[in-house]
Design an enzyme around this catalytic site. Structure first.
Site, PDB file in Angstrom:
ATOM      1  N   LYS A  50      32.854  33.378   5.754  1.00 39.70           N
ATOM      2  CA  LYS A  50      33.732  32.379   6.383  1.00 39.70           C
ATOM      3  C   LYS A  50      33.064  31.813   7.641  1.00 39.70           C
ATOM      4  O   LYS A  50      32.093  32.394   8.149  1.00 39.70           O
ATOM      5  CB  LYS A  50      35.062  33.037   6.756  1.00 39.70           C
ATOM      6  CG  LYS A  50      34.916  34.119   7.830  1.00 39.70           C
ATOM      7  CD  LYS A  50      36.201  34.892   8.071  1.00 39.70           C
ATOM      8  CE  LYS A  50      35.985  35.971   9.121  1.00 39.70           C
ATOM      9  NZ  LYS A  50      37.067  36.961   9.132  1.00 39.70           N
ATOM     10  N   TYR A 273      23.316  25.592  40.926  1.00 39.09           N
ATOM     11  CA  TYR A 273      24.447  24.817  41.435  1.00 39.09           C
ATOM     12  C   TYR A 273      25.293  25.668  42.384  1.00 39.09           C
ATOM     13  O   TYR A 273      25.591  26.819  42.092  1.00 39.09           O
ATOM     14  CB  TYR A 273      25.333  24.352  40.282  1.00 39.09           C
ATOM     15  CG  TYR A 273      24.737  23.242  39.448  1.00 39.09           C
ATOM     16  CD1 TYR A 273      24.293  22.064  40.035  1.00 39.09           C
ATOM     17  CD2 TYR A 273      24.639  23.374  38.066  1.00 39.09           C
ATOM     18  CE1 TYR A 273      23.748  21.035  39.258  1.00 39.09           C
ATOM     19  CE2 TYR A 273      24.110  22.359  37.280  1.00 39.09           C
ATOM     20  CZ  TYR A 273      23.673  21.193  37.879  1.00 39.09           C
ATOM     21  OH  TYR A 273      23.157  20.186  37.124  1.00 39.09           O
TER      22      TYR A 273
HETATM   23  C1  LIG Z   1      36.471  38.296   8.758  1.00 42.25           C
HETATM   24  C2  LIG Z   1      37.173  39.160   7.778  1.00 42.25           C
HETATM   25  C3  LIG Z   1      36.490  40.233   7.170  1.00 42.25           C
HETATM   26  C4  LIG Z   1      35.096  40.655   7.550  1.00 42.25           C
HETATM   27  O1  LIG Z   1      35.133  41.587   8.598  1.00 42.25           O
HETATM   28  P1  LIG Z   1      33.751  42.165   9.210  1.00 42.25           P
HETATM   29  O2  LIG Z   1      34.192  43.100  10.277  1.00 42.25           O
HETATM   30  O3  LIG Z   1      33.020  40.996   9.752  1.00 42.25           O
HETATM   31  O4  LIG Z   1      33.033  42.825   8.100  1.00 42.25           O
HETATM   32  C5  LIG Z   1      37.155  40.917   6.178  1.00 42.25           C
HETATM   33  N1  LIG Z   1      38.417  40.615   5.833  1.00 42.25           N
HETATM   34  C6  LIG Z   1      39.104  39.610   6.408  1.00 42.25           C
HETATM   35  C7  LIG Z   1      40.495  39.327   5.964  1.00 42.25           C
HETATM   36  C8  LIG Z   1      38.509  38.864   7.409  1.00 42.25           C
HETATM   37  O5  LIG Z   1      39.197  37.861   7.984  1.00 42.25           O
END
Ligand SMILES: *Cc1c(COP(=O)(O)O)cnc(C)c1O
Length: 394
Positions: A50, A273
């Protein structure tokens, strides 16, 4: 090199780091996939790609994983699912891609291989209606909110569904899944309680694989505790999500940027800055062409680190849009020259370490870098960068 924006090469065939560059090492993704597959000998292995594969480039990462034999993916949206399926098709195969962000008031995507993860009972009804009107079975995953309070069917909704399973008519439930509250502490009793809910709430409903664990759970828990399907993201990208295990994950990302100028400043001078850093003693300062415009976190500019000429040195003077300074007083004057490379992520400056230092989650840092920096994909551990002046001055 795999796609992406390719940086210029020198006559010697070396990559010229003329601006902040994020290297994504796909061979490391491959190594991590194999390491995690070994931890998960029984359950179906799903790769979480994702958010543009955590900012590292969905198409390139998906292609790498498809080539490794991965056929199950988890993304956020139907757009991302299309990208993964196109990648798989281009490699002569198919895949199942779960879309985590539900139906969003729409009908399920029609493309075979895209499986919506239903987020509420209302979505079950919507998917069933779509199945009825198209006179076809619609594959779905159903998410249960077993304690995170975030997304998925609540206990009440699951009770309603169990009382009237005909609401699932026309649907093929491919997986029942949930997400743990304390994913980073896989042995935490809260997670065991959520697992019990996942099992109890789906009893009496159509049997389908159960999925609960993410990277951390797969690294820590034995195969018999991994249920039927797992969803692994972070570990593939070299990000450690738990202190309870130490799978030796390969680092996937590096960030390097050119040194633009070296200058000497007397004790008491200020740098940056607002005069944010006042030098306690006479100092030699290297100005590096990288800033928050390249996805670096602003707080790195004061207390962050860089590796220059093989040595770790402190960043000083704050981080601006395109520049940050390093105090290189500890290095021999002849060791650092304009055109050399400063390493900002990589080696001792792991994503986990840098994220911890700035109080971010490592994935937030990955996403930030992935959006900001010029991103290049490579298929070997050490991209040929110019990091000594002999080469840089050619
Ligand atoms: C992002 C996500 C994962 C992956 O988790 P990791 O800790 O990055 O392995 C698994 N399940 C769901 C529903 C997620 O949103």
């Amino acid at each position: 090199m795999f796609g992406g924006r390719t940086p210029p090469m020198t006559a010697a065939g070396l990559t010229r780091i003329d601006r902040a560059t994020l290297w994504v090492d796909l061979s490391a993704v491959r190594i991590n996939y194999r390491l995690m597959r070994r931890r998960v000998p029984r359950a179906t292995f799903g790769a979480v790609v994702k958010a543009d594969a955590y900012g590292l480039g969905l198409a390139a990462v998906a292609a790498t994983l498809v080539d490794e034999g991965c056929r199950q993916f988890w993304v956020n949206t139907a757009d991302e699912a299309d990208t993964v399926l196109d990648v798989a098709a281009g490699r002569g195969t198919t895949a199942t891609v779960f879309t985590l962000q539900g139906l969003q008031g729409r009908a399920p995507a029609a493309r075979p291989g895209v499986v919506p993860v239903l987020a509420a009972l209302e979505e079950v009804d919507r998917a069933a209606a779509a199945a009825a009107s198209a006179d076809r079975r619609v594959a779905v995953a159903i998410q249960l909110d077993t304690g995170l309070g975030r997304i998925g069917l609540t206990e009440t909704e699951m009770t309603t569904l169990a009382a009237d399973p005909t609401r699932l008519a026309g649907l093929a439930v491919v997986v029942w899944m949930s997400q743990t509250v304390n994913y980073h502490r896989p042995t935490d009793p809260v997670n065991a309680c959520q697992r019990a809910r996942l099992e109890a709430w789906t009893r009496g409903l159509p049997a389908a694989p159960l999925s609960l664990l993410t990277s951390a759970g797969c690294e820590v828990l034995p195969p018999e505790a991994q249920l039927d399907a797992v969803r692994v993201g972070s570990a593939l990208y070299g990000v450690r999500t738990t202190e309870e295990a130490r799978v030796a994950l390969a680092p996937v990302v590096r960030v390097a940027a050119p040194i633009l100028r070296l200058s000497d400043h007397s004790a008491g001078a200020t740098i940056g800055y607002g005069g944010v850093t006042r030098l306690a003693r006479a100092s030699r300062i290297a100005t590096i062409g990288a800033g928050y415009g390249d996805g670096l976190a602003p707080s790195l500019g004061d207390g962050g680190r860089a590796v220059i000429a093989g040595c770790e040195v402190p960043l000083v003077g704050g981080l601006s849009m395109s520049l940050v300074m390093a105090d290189v007083s500890a290095l021999p004057a002849a060791a650092v020259r304009p055109g050399m490379v400063a390493h900002l992520i990589g080696g001792p400056l792991s994503i986990n370490r840098v994220a911890e230092q700035i109080g971010w989650t490592p994935n937030a840092l990955l996403l930030h870098l992935g959006k900001g920096a010029r991103r290049c994909h490579t298929d070997r551990a050490a991209p040929p960068v110019i990091d000594d002046d002999r080469v840089a001055n050619r």
